[in-house]
Design a protein around this motif. Structure first.
Motif, PDB file in Angstrom:
ATOM      1  N   ARG A  54       0.822  -1.214   0.000  1.00  0.00           N
ATOM      2  CA  ARG A  54       0.000   0.000   0.000  1.00  0.00           C
ATOM      3  C   ARG A  54       0.857   1.266   0.000  1.00  0.00           C
ATOM      4  O   ARG A  54       0.327   2.373  -0.002  1.00  0.00           O
ATOM      5  N   SER A  55       2.163   1.123   0.056  1.00  0.00           N
ATOM      6  CA  SER A  55       3.041   2.284   0.109  1.00  0.00           C
ATOM      7  C   SER A  55       3.218   2.891  -1.280  1.00  0.00           C
ATOM      8  O   SER A  55       2.836   2.306  -2.296  1.00  0.00           O
ATOM      9  N   ARG A  56       3.836   4.066  -1.331  1.00  0.00           N
ATOM     10  CA  ARG A  56       4.090   4.745  -2.607  1.00  0.00           C
ATOM     11  C   ARG A  56       5.176   4.014  -3.372  1.00  0.00           C
ATOM     12  O   ARG A  56       6.007   3.319  -2.807  1.00  0.00           O
ATOM     13  N   ILE A  57       5.188   4.216  -4.671  1.00  0.00           N
ATOM     14  CA  ILE A  57       6.140   3.507  -5.514  1.00  0.00           C
ATOM     15  C   ILE A  57       7.567   3.932  -5.222  1.00  0.00           C
ATOM     16  O   ILE A  57       8.510   3.147  -5.353  1.00  0.00           O
ATOM     17  N   ASP A  58       7.770   5.193  -4.775  1.00  0.00           N
ATOM     18  CA  ASP A  58       9.133   5.634  -4.469  1.00  0.00           C
ATOM     19  C   ASP A  58       9.662   4.925  -3.225  1.00  0.00           C
ATOM     20  O   ASP A  58      10.879   4.724  -3.090  1.00  0.00           O
ATOM     21  N   GLU A  59       8.777   4.524  -2.302  1.00  0.00           N
ATOM     22  CA  GLU A  59       9.216   3.748  -1.149  1.00  0.00           C
ATOM     23  C   GLU A  59       9.655   2.349  -1.581  1.00  0.00           C
ATOM     24  O   GLU A  59      10.608   1.775  -1.030  1.00  0.00           O
ATOM     25  N   ALA A  60       8.980   1.792  -2.591  1.00  0.00           N
ATOM     26  CA  ALA A  60       9.409   0.508  -3.139  1.00  0.00           C
ATOM     27  C   ALA A  60      10.765   0.645  -3.821  1.00  0.00           C
ATOM     28  O   ALA A  60      11.596  -0.271  -3.790  1.00  0.00           O
ATOM     29  N   ASP A  61      11.003   1.813  -4.443  1.00  0.00           N
ATOM     30  CA  ASP A  61      12.308   2.055  -5.071  1.00  0.00           C
ATOM     31  C   ASP A  61      13.429   2.022  -4.043  1.00  0.00           C
ATOM     32  O   ASP A  61      14.509   1.480  -4.295  1.00  0.00           O
ATOM     33  N   VAL A  62      13.184   2.615  -2.885  1.00  0.00           N
ATOM     34  CA  VAL A  62      14.192   2.635  -1.827  1.00  0.00           C
ATOM     35  C   VAL A  62      14.502   1.218  -1.360  1.00  0.00           C
ATOM     36  O   VAL A  62      15.666   0.843  -1.171  1.00  0.00           O
ATOM     37  N   LEU A  63      13.448   0.421  -1.183  1.00  0.00           N
ATOM     38  CA  LEU A  63      13.652  -0.973  -0.771  1.00  0.00           C
ATOM     39  C   LEU A  63      14.425  -1.747  -1.834  1.00  0.00           C
ATOM     40  O   LEU A  63      15.319  -2.543  -1.519  1.00  0.00           O
ATOM     41  N   PHE A  64      14.088  -1.497  -3.111  1.00  0.00           N
ATOM     42  CA  PHE A  64      14.789  -2.191  -4.189  1.00  0.00           C
ATOM     43  C   PHE A  64      16.282  -1.882  -4.168  1.00  0.00           C
ATOM     44  O   PHE A  64      17.121  -2.774  -4.358  1.00  0.00           O
ATOM     45  N   GLN A  65      16.636  -0.622  -3.944  1.00  0.00           N
ATOM     46  CA  GLN A  65      18.043  -0.243  -3.921  1.00  0.00           C
ATOM     47  C   GLN A  65      18.794  -0.955  -2.799  1.00  0.00           C
ATOM     48  O   GLN A  65      19.957  -1.333  -2.957  1.00  0.00           O
ATOM     49  N   ALA A  77       3.049   0.848 -10.916  1.00  0.00           N
ATOM     50  CA  ALA A  77       2.621   2.246 -10.908  1.00  0.00           C
ATOM     51  C   ALA A  77       1.440   2.496 -11.829  1.00  0.00           C
ATOM     52  O   ALA A  77       0.683   3.457 -11.640  1.00  0.00           O
ATOM     53  N   GLY A  78       1.267   1.659 -12.839  1.00  0.00           N
ATOM     54  CA  GLY A  78       0.183   1.849 -13.797  1.00  0.00           C
ATOM     55  C   GLY A  78      -1.148   1.308 -13.296  1.00  0.00           C
ATOM     56  O   GLY A  78      -1.304   0.916 -12.140  1.00  0.00           O
TER      57      GLY A  78
END
Length: 421
Positions: free
Chosen positions: A252-263, A287-288
């Protein structure tokens, strides 16, 4: 001479059944693991097998573990990597987990706690108890004080004794003589005792018997079933890395938070270039306006990752497995079933991947449909293309009917063919 069932019934006569525990039978004993017992309570709890040797499953790689005290994170990419320092930290973490489970188990009783001191049953050939047995923790000075307060001899409860004496006073005959069993019932009992439940693992279903290159087989079997005789491959390590990432994502988090986890996870990826390329595709899909996003938009939708299930088909067969992602939308009586696939494929090969895993998804779909009575949308998410590939309900129903018509030995052959490929 009272049975455990009698004991439970007497307790229920004196106390209300806790609202947080659902009994499947009023005349039964509930069996549950310490892991699943957290948050629940019972009037009486009996803890057996505390003297057994507890062996943790083989670690998955890549592996992360924090050093006790310093909080430093250590990384092992394969089983050849762990240092003495990491092994020591992992051993301590496993012991702390056993301590936590013992604490949960000993604090579930509202009225009566019975601890089975079964040390003699689990001694090794030298007469010693395993250092991994939970009985070794009862005298550990680092544990809570209630362990020291446990009585070594049973203590009589006034309320339970009064209820038992009242029952005895009303009984005409305390000892019931079992009636003689007729020969026909005895033969039937022997036949039933010889029956064994056939357990089917849907993630091992595979309609094709053609061998594949090992690197292309990164399905749920390779990521979840540790085979000690098989060495890890780049493919299995990569598949496990993706599953670990998806398990940690807050959906349910924002996609940019998923980006941080991915990094953070990218640092331990077995193939960083491939992970970066595929994450861009996965990110665009998340995101789509995807099916996944539509189900997540429900306010009361329940999100379950690595969801274990067991569904009884009949008296002689059951289906069990672990669903990668299951989203339950109770407001609309529907749910979304997703299984991650990390096979290295091209966009035009999605249909081939879809056909390959249709038996597995059909079994998952049927089990969830029967258990929840919801409308189930099921499919696979291919990380190589970033696409969620769905199956039609009538297609899965037809495939399930085909699977049910196969004899157990043929199903076993299909499962073996997938793992051997």
């Amino acid at each position: 001479g009272a049975t455990l069932t009698d004991f439970a019934e007497n307790l229920r006569a004196d106390f209300e059944t806790p609202r947080d525990v659902r009994l499947s039978s009023e005349n039964g004993i509930q069996l549950i693991t310490a892991q699943k017992a957290k948050g629940s309570e019972w009037q009486a709890v009996i803890l057996p097998f505390l003297g057994r040797d507890i062996r943790s499953p083989a670690p998955r790689y890549p592996s992360l573990i924090k050093m006790p005290g310093s909080g430093e994170t250590l990384v092992a990419l394969s089983k050849e990597d762990p240092s003495d320092e990491l092994k020591k930290a992992r051993t301590l973490a496993e012991r702390q987990e056993i301590q936590r489970l013992l604490y949960v188990a000993t604090t579930r009783a509202r009225h009566t706690l019975v601890v089975a001191i079964d040390r003699e049953l689990f001694l090794d050939s030298k007469g010693a108890l395993s250092t991994r047995a939970q009985l070794t923790l009862l005298g550990d000075e680092k544990n809570p004080e209630q362990f020291d307060e446990l009585a070594e001899t049973p203590e009589t409860c006034r309320l339970t004794l009064a209820a038992r004496l009242e029952e005895q006073a009303q009984a005409d005959d305390l000892i019931s003589v079992p009636s003689e069993i007729d020969p026909q019932s005895a033969r039937k009992a022997r036949q039933r005792a010889a029956d064994f439940v056939h357990k089917f693992n849907p993630s091992a279903y595979d309609p094709e018997l053609t061998p594949e290159v090992a690197e292309d087989i990164i399905g749920t079997v390779a990521t979840r079933v540790p085979i000690k005789s098989a060495a890890d491959t780049p493919a299995t390590l990569y598949g496990r890395w993706w599953h670990s990432l998806f398990q940690q994502i807050q959906w349910r988090s924002r996609i940019d938070e998923a980006d941080v986890l991915f990094q953070k996870f990218l640092a331990i990826s077995p193939d960083r270039r491939r992970s970066t390329t595929e994450w861009k595709l996965v990110r665009a899909s998340l995101a789509g306006d995807s099916m996944l996003k539509q189900f997540l938009s429900g306010e009361n939708a329940r999100i379950n990752t690595e969801f274990p299930f067991a569904w009884r088909i009949d008296e002689q067969a059951c289906v069990e497995g672990v669903i990668d992602l299951l989203i339950l939308d109770g407001d609309n009586n529907r749910c979304l079933l997703v299984d991650w696939k990390t096979n290295r494929i091209k966009p035009e090969e999605e249909e081939q991947l879809r056909q390959r895993y249709r038996p597995q998804i059909a079994a998952y779909w049927k089990a969830v449909s029967e258990i929840t009575k919801y409308e189930v949308t099921a499919g696979i998410f291919a990380t190589a293309t970033g696409q969620f590939v769905t199956y039609e309900a009538n297609e899965l129903e037809t495939e399930w009917a085909r699977l049910r018509s196969l004899p157990p030995d043929q199903l076993s052959s299909l499962a073996a063919s997938l793992w051997d490929a």
